[in-house]
Design a protein around this motif. Structure first.
Motif, PDB file in Angstrom:
ATOM      1  N   PRO A  21      43.877  33.634  42.999  1.00  0.00           N
ATOM      2  CA  PRO A  21      42.685  34.316  42.485  1.00  0.00           C
ATOM      3  C   PRO A  21      42.285  33.740  41.135  1.00  0.00           C
ATOM      4  CG  PRO A  21      44.253  35.894  43.330  1.00  0.00           C
ATOM      5  CD  PRO A  21      44.957  34.575  43.324  1.00  0.00           C
ATOM      6  N   PRO A  22      40.986  33.575  40.888  1.00  0.00           N
ATOM      7  CA  PRO A  22      40.530  33.002  39.617  1.00  0.00           C
ATOM      8  C   PRO A  22      40.776  33.955  38.450  1.00  0.00           C
ATOM      9  CG  PRO A  22      38.663  33.745  40.890  1.00  0.00           C
ATOM     10  CD  PRO A  22      39.862  33.900  41.776  1.00  0.00           C
ATOM     11  N   GLN A  23      40.646  33.427  37.248  1.00  0.00           N
ATOM     12  CA  GLN A  23      40.899  34.218  36.049  1.00  0.00           C
ATOM     13  C   GLN A  23      39.899  35.362  35.904  1.00  0.00           C
ATOM     14  OE1 GLN A  23      43.517  33.902  34.042  1.00  0.00           O
ATOM     15  NE2 GLN A  23      42.810  35.735  32.930  1.00  0.00           N
ATOM     16  N   ALA A  24      38.668  35.125  36.291  1.00  0.00           N
ATOM     17  CA  ALA A  24      37.657  36.191  36.208  1.00  0.00           C
ATOM     18  C   ALA A  24      38.058  37.386  37.068  1.00  0.00           C
ATOM     19  CB  ALA A  24      36.296  35.655  36.635  1.00  0.00           C
ATOM     20  N   LEU A  25      38.604  37.117  38.250  1.00  0.00           N
ATOM     21  CA  LEU A  25      39.058  38.211  39.115  1.00  0.00           C
ATOM     22  C   LEU A  25      40.270  38.903  38.522  1.00  0.00           C
ATOM     23  CD1 LEU A  25      38.661  39.685  41.782  1.00  0.00           C
ATOM     24  CD2 LEU A  25      40.215  38.040  42.845  1.00  0.00           C
ATOM     25  N   LEU A  26      41.171  38.132  37.906  1.00  0.00           N
ATOM     26  CA  LEU A  26      42.348  38.751  37.292  1.00  0.00           C
ATOM     27  C   LEU A  26      41.937  39.689  36.155  1.00  0.00           C
ATOM     28  CD1 LEU A  26      44.778  35.682  37.140  1.00  0.00           C
ATOM     29  CD2 LEU A  26      44.653  37.467  38.877  1.00  0.00           C
ATOM     30  N   THR A  27      40.989  39.256  35.324  1.00  0.00           N
ATOM     31  CA  THR A  27      40.509  40.114  34.229  1.00  0.00           C
ATOM     32  C   THR A  27      39.820  41.360  34.779  1.00  0.00           C
ATOM     33  OG1 THR A  27      40.212  38.137  32.871  1.00  0.00           O
ATOM     34  CG2 THR A  27      39.096  40.155  32.168  1.00  0.00           C
ATOM     35  N   HIS A  28      39.044  41.155  35.827  1.00  0.00           N
ATOM     36  CA  HIS A  28      38.363  42.288  36.457  1.00  0.00           C
ATOM     37  C   HIS A  28      39.371  43.273  37.037  1.00  0.00           C
ATOM     38  CE1 HIS A  28      34.783  44.170  38.133  1.00  0.00           C
ATOM     39  NE2 HIS A  28      35.432  44.310  39.283  1.00  0.00           N
ATOM     40  N   ALA A  29      40.428  42.756  37.619  1.00  0.00           N
ATOM     41  CA  ALA A  29      41.454  43.636  38.188  1.00  0.00           C
ATOM     42  C   ALA A  29      42.210  44.396  37.101  1.00  0.00           C
ATOM     43  CB  ALA A  29      42.428  42.817  39.031  1.00  0.00           C
ATOM     44  N   GLN A  30      42.336  43.809  35.921  1.00  0.00           N
ATOM     45  CA  GLN A  30      42.976  44.531  34.821  1.00  0.00           C
ATOM     46  C   GLN A  30      42.164  45.771  34.443  1.00  0.00           C
ATOM     47  OE1 GLN A  30      45.921  44.119  33.449  1.00  0.00           O
ATOM     48  NE2 GLN A  30      46.365  42.371  34.788  1.00  0.00           N
TER      49      GLN A  30
ATOM     50  N   VAL B 204      35.089  47.078  43.005  1.00  0.00           N
ATOM     51  CA  VAL B 204      35.727  46.299  44.068  1.00  0.00           C
ATOM     52  C   VAL B 204      34.711  45.497  44.876  1.00  0.00           C
ATOM     53  CG1 VAL B 204      37.148  46.461  46.145  1.00  0.00           C
ATOM     54  CG2 VAL B 204      37.656  47.903  44.173  1.00  0.00           C
ATOM     55  N   ASP B 205      33.585  46.111  45.207  1.00  0.00           N
ATOM     56  CA  ASP B 205      32.604  45.416  46.060  1.00  0.00           C
ATOM     57  C   ASP B 205      32.097  44.125  45.432  1.00  0.00           C
ATOM     58  OD1 ASP B 205      33.010  47.433  47.824  1.00  0.00           O
ATOM     59  OD2 ASP B 205      31.143  48.508  47.393  1.00  0.00           O
ATOM     60  N   PRO B 206      31.709  44.113  44.126  1.00  0.00           N
ATOM     61  CA  PRO B 206      31.296  42.813  43.549  1.00  0.00           C
ATOM     62  C   PRO B 206      32.427  41.783  43.535  1.00  0.00           C
ATOM     63  CG  PRO B 206      30.529  44.623  42.194  1.00  0.00           C
ATOM     64  CD  PRO B 206      31.470  45.205  43.189  1.00  0.00           C
ATOM     65  N   ALA B 207      33.653  42.244  43.361  1.00  0.00           N
ATOM     66  CA  ALA B 207      34.775  41.299  43.368  1.00  0.00           C
ATOM     67  C   ALA B 207      34.937  40.655  44.741  1.00  0.00           C
ATOM     68  CB  ALA B 207      36.055  42.014  42.957  1.00  0.00           C
ATOM     69  N   VAL B 208      34.805  41.465  45.810  1.00  0.00           N
ATOM     70  CA  VAL B 208      34.909  40.921  47.168  1.00  0.00           C
ATOM     71  C   VAL B 208      33.771  39.944  47.443  1.00  0.00           C
ATOM     72  CG1 VAL B 208      34.899  41.521  49.615  1.00  0.00           C
ATOM     73  CG2 VAL B 208      36.175  42.935  47.989  1.00  0.00           C
ATOM     74  N   GLN B 209      32.563  40.354  47.031  1.00  0.00           N
ATOM     75  CA  GLN B 209      31.416  39.459  47.235  1.00  0.00           C
ATOM     76  C   GLN B 209      31.598  38.155  46.461  1.00  0.00           C
ATOM     77  OE1 GLN B 209      27.835  41.594  46.266  1.00  0.00           O
ATOM     78  NE2 GLN B 209      28.343  43.324  47.627  1.00  0.00           N
ATOM     79  N   MET B 210      32.115  38.258  45.243  1.00  0.00           N
ATOM     80  CA  MET B 210      32.336  37.063  44.456  1.00  0.00           C
ATOM     81  C   MET B 210      33.337  36.136  45.142  1.00  0.00           C
ATOM     82  SD  MET B 210      34.626  35.391  42.264  1.00  0.00           S
ATOM     83  CE  MET B 210      35.748  36.667  41.733  1.00  0.00           C
ATOM     84  N   CYS B 211      34.418  36.707  45.675  1.00  0.00           N
ATOM     85  CA  CYS B 211      35.433  35.879  46.326  1.00  0.00           C
ATOM     86  C   CYS B 211      34.855  35.153  47.546  1.00  0.00           C
ATOM     87  CB  CYS B 211      36.617  36.730  46.746  1.00  0.00           C
ATOM     88  SG  CYS B 211      37.524  37.444  45.349  1.00  0.00           S
ATOM     89  N   VAL B 212      34.124  35.878  48.373  1.00  0.00           N
ATOM     90  CA  VAL B 212      33.572  35.275  49.589  1.00  0.00           C
ATOM     91  C   VAL B 212      32.507  34.239  49.245  1.00  0.00           C
ATOM     92  CG1 VAL B 212      32.349  35.749  51.735  1.00  0.00           C
ATOM     93  CG2 VAL B 212      34.124  37.313  50.932  1.00  0.00           C
ATOM     94  N   GLY B 213      31.578  34.654  48.330  1.00  0.00           N
ATOM     95  CA  GLY B 213      30.498  33.730  47.990  1.00  0.00           C
ATOM     96  C   GLY B 213      30.990  32.496  47.270  1.00  0.00           C
TER      97      GLY B 213
END
Length: 737
Positions: A488-497, A532-541
């Motif tokens: 997972p990218p750093q942006a997702l890790l920060t978002h998950a925090q 969560v939804d923007p994070a999923v969309q970000m991962c797929v896109g």
């Protein structure tokens, strides 16, 4: 008492006669001696007679007076006086009559002296009785005159009685009437004492200079008791009597004055009360408020004054705690606004001050209104068990109404200045908690509760705006095409925090509010959707964009699965995120199934059985399979040889591509599922080859030329699988693990 001289001498003569000798002895000397020697002086009478004679002749002057006559006595007195003058200077024992002279004179003149003594006493008695006789004569004259006057008065009285007989009869009747009037007067006095107030009691109830205290309350109780007794008496009458009506009117007037006096006194006390948060309620004040409950309009006006006073006092204390500090009202020692840079502490200190001030205010009002709070857990809903609970709620709402404006402005200013969504969410939850607490304490319609609810809603709006902006920023994140990592990218890790920080605040199951709505759960669900939804969309896109722009092969499905499992693991410890975790699990399962299909296709190609299996699946059972080019014996022999070579390689038990999956169970699950499907496909191919309709010559020889020699069981053993396992069971086992 001594006997008189005459009685003594007569008694002495009788004794001398009884003691006389017999007639034979006639000698005077013998007779004399006999008489002297025969005389006895031991009896009391003789002693008393001799004592009297001794007293009579004891002094010379007395013996001289006794032995002489009256004329001689005067001369003798003069001689004694002149002799007394001449004897001055002579010793006392040589003065007086010589011894024996007095006895000789006494024997010689005894009778004469006694008679003289008796005569002298008689003269004195005569003189005294003469004076008494004169007095008695005068008294008799007075008595005679008095008797005459009494007879005249009696006659006059008789005439008067006869003349005033009717008047006396009238006086008697008046006397009887007077007694009856007195009896009635005593009854009336008792009645008035029972059914009327004394002048002092009336002055106590109405006079403004009389203090309100036990005497005043006793007078009020007396007036109310009079009304109750009078009401009982009037209940037994056919029609109300004038006395009863007058008593009721008089007591009503007194009680009305008393209630007005109580109202004025309570209003004055409320205005002059101390302005500290902690107040002492005097017993007189609580008793006055209790009695004013009989007049709700007066009590409401007095409590309005109290509410205004407490509102000004609490507002002043709150502003002092904000700017100057101090311990009043629960404030900290330092000013609250010193912590304005820390939003959570700043708002928490203000709300804690307000909460403690409300608790102190409620204790004061409960003591004032005499309400027993009973046992109640902190934070529990206050059930309206008393009629005074409505007054309590209104008074507390009015007392803290002045705090709403300053509190609202400062909270909104602080919340709108927040840039962090997590900080805004913490403030929003804090405001929501205090809003729920105030709604349970003051009521859902209380001004402070609605103010806190509005500020909580504003804080949630700021929070949702912040996470929405964060989600939009996350969607704009582009992955580095040159980065081969599938983590997972750093942006997702920060978002998950941030997601974990928000979920960490929900460590308990929220309770519904008064309307049965779980506002906290709804806010959390909305927050999870927004995070969560923007994070999923970000991962797929982002995965699709990188896969298209990457210069070398890059596994987008594995990257997406790694991101999704990372988000699912972030939600897993929190039961409040179960719904969103289920959605992520469903998305992960869909992509796992797609990865299994893709991996099976890759394994089928790598094993060399792809063409033969597809041809067997597409050829109808009644057509000869041996005539299909892909399943012709030479082609089938080549495919089985390639399959045997693949089974001997490491790719049969391990897939290097799947090792990039971050979830520990996913690589084994995907590879086992592909192996299972491959084993079934090999079993189906062997069955078609052995089918006589396939028109293969020496089908057993063809299949037994290469591993696994046409044995499906041997293939299951090579893969390390059980024949009775199915894909669904394997999926369930993997999910449980």
């Amino acid at each position: 008492m001594l006997a008189s001289p005459s009685a003594t001498i007569a008694d002495l003569g009788r004794r001398s006669q009884t003691a006389s000798p017999s007639p034979i002895t006639r000698n005077p000397v013998s007779l004399r001696l006999y008489k002297v020697l025969g005389a006895t002086f031991d009896d009391e009478a003789t002693k008393e007679a001799l004592s009297t004679l001794s007293d009579l002749y004891s002094s010379p002057s007395t013996s001289d007076r006794v032995t002489t006559t009256k004329d001689e006595g005067v001369a003798q007195d003069e001689v004694d006086e002149s002799g007394g003058e001449a004897l001055k200077g002579v010793p006392s024992f040589l003065q007086g009559v010589p011894p024996g002279d007095t006895a000789a004179k006494a024997r010689k003149h005894l009778r004469r002296d006694i008679e003289s003594k008796l005569e002298e006493g008689s003269l004195k008695f005569l003189a005294a009785f003469g004076a008494v006789d004169q007095k008695l004569d005068a008294l008799q004259a007075h008595i005679t005159a008095m008797r005459a006057r009494c007879e005249e008065a009696q006659a006059q009285l008789q005439l008067t009685n006869e003349a005033c007989k009717s008047l006396l009869d009238r006086a008697g009747s008046l006397r009887d009437e007077r007694q009856e009037v007195k009896a009635r007067q005593s009854i009336v006095n008792l009645f008035l004492a029972r059914f009327t107030l004394s002048e002092d009691e009336a002055n106590t109830l109405s006079a403004s200079d009389t203090p309100v205290g036990p005497v005043f309350f006793a007078a009020m109780d007396r007036a109310r008791a009079i009304r109750d007794d009078c009401r009982v008496l009037m209940a037994g009458e056919d029609s109300p009597s004038k006395a009863g009506v007058d008593i009721m009117a008089a007591t009503s007037g007194h009680l009305e004055k008393a209630y007005n006096k109580l109202f004025r006194w309570c209003s004055s006390e409320f205005r002059n009360m101390g302005r500290d948060a902690a107040l002492e309620v005097p017993n007189e004040l609580s008793e006055a408020v209790r009695r004013l409950r009989d007049h709700p309009e007066l009590l409401a006006d007095a409590l309005t004054v109290l509410a205004q006073t407490r509102q000004a006092a609490l507002l002043s204390s709150f502003m002092s705690a904000l700017t100057a500090g101090g311990n009043a009202g629960g404030g900290s020692a330092r000013p609250i606004e010193l912590h304005a840079h820390d939003a959570l502490r700043y708002i928490g200190d203000m709300l804690a001050w307000v909460h403690q001030a409300i608790a102190a205010e409620r204790e004061f009002l409960e003591a004032l209104l005499g309400v027993d709070a009973g046992a109640r857990m902190p934070g529990a809903v206050r059930a309206p068990a008393h009629a005074e609970d409505a007054w309590l709620g209104e008074l507390m709402d009015a007392a803290v109404a002045g705090l709403c404006g300053p509190l609202r402005s400062r909270v909104l200013q602080t919340v709108r200045a927040q840039e962090s969504g997590v900080a805004a969410y913490k403030v929003a939850r804090l405001l929501q908690f205090y809003a729920l607490t105030m709604a349970r304490t003051l009521g859902a319609r209380a001004l402070l509760a609605t103010t806190l609810k509005e500020t909580a809603a504003a804080s949630y709006a700021v929070f949702f705006d912040a996470i929405a902006a964060q989600g939009r920023a996350l969607l704009r994140v582009s992955l580095d095409p040159a980065d081969p990592s599938l983590a997972p990218p750093q942006a997702l890790l920060t978002h998950a925090q941030d997601l974990r920080a928000i979920l960490a605040l929900h460590t308990y199951e929220a309770e519904p509010d008064a309307n049965g709505e779980d506002e906290d759960g709804a806010a959390l669900a909305r927050a999870l959707d927004a995070l969560v939804d923007p994070a999923v969309q970000m991962c797929v896109g982002a995965a699709g964009e990188k896969a298209a722009a990457a210069r070398r092969p890059w596994d987008a499905p594995v990257f997406v699965l790694n991101c999704l499992t990372y988000l699912a693991d972030a939600l897993a410890p929190h039961a409040r995120a179960a719904r969103k975790r289920a959605e992520l699990d469903a998305a992960i399962e869909t992509r796992v199934q797609a990865l299994i299909e893709e991996h099976y296709a890759n394994v089928l190609h790598a094993s060399g059985l792809h063409d033969a299996v597809r041809a067997a699946e597409q050829t109808p059972p009644d057509e000869p399979l041996a005539y299909v080019p892909a399943c012709a014996p030479p082609a089938l022999r080549t495919a089985l040889s390639a399959f045997a070579a693949w089974l001997a390689s490491l790719d049969a038990v391990h897939a290097p591509r799947l090792s990039a999956l971050s979830a520990p169970a996913l690589p084994a699950r995907v590879h086992r599922a592909a192996q299972r499907r491959l084993a079934r496909a090999y079993a189906a191919l062997c069955a078609r080859v052995r089918d006589p309709r396939a028109r293969y010559e020496a089908a057993a020889t063809l299949l037994g030329a290469e591993r696994p020699f046409g044995s499906v069981g041997a293939l299951w053993q090579i893969f390390g699988l059980e024949e009775d396992e199915n894909e669904e069971g394997e999926v369930e086992d993997e999910d449980e693990s």
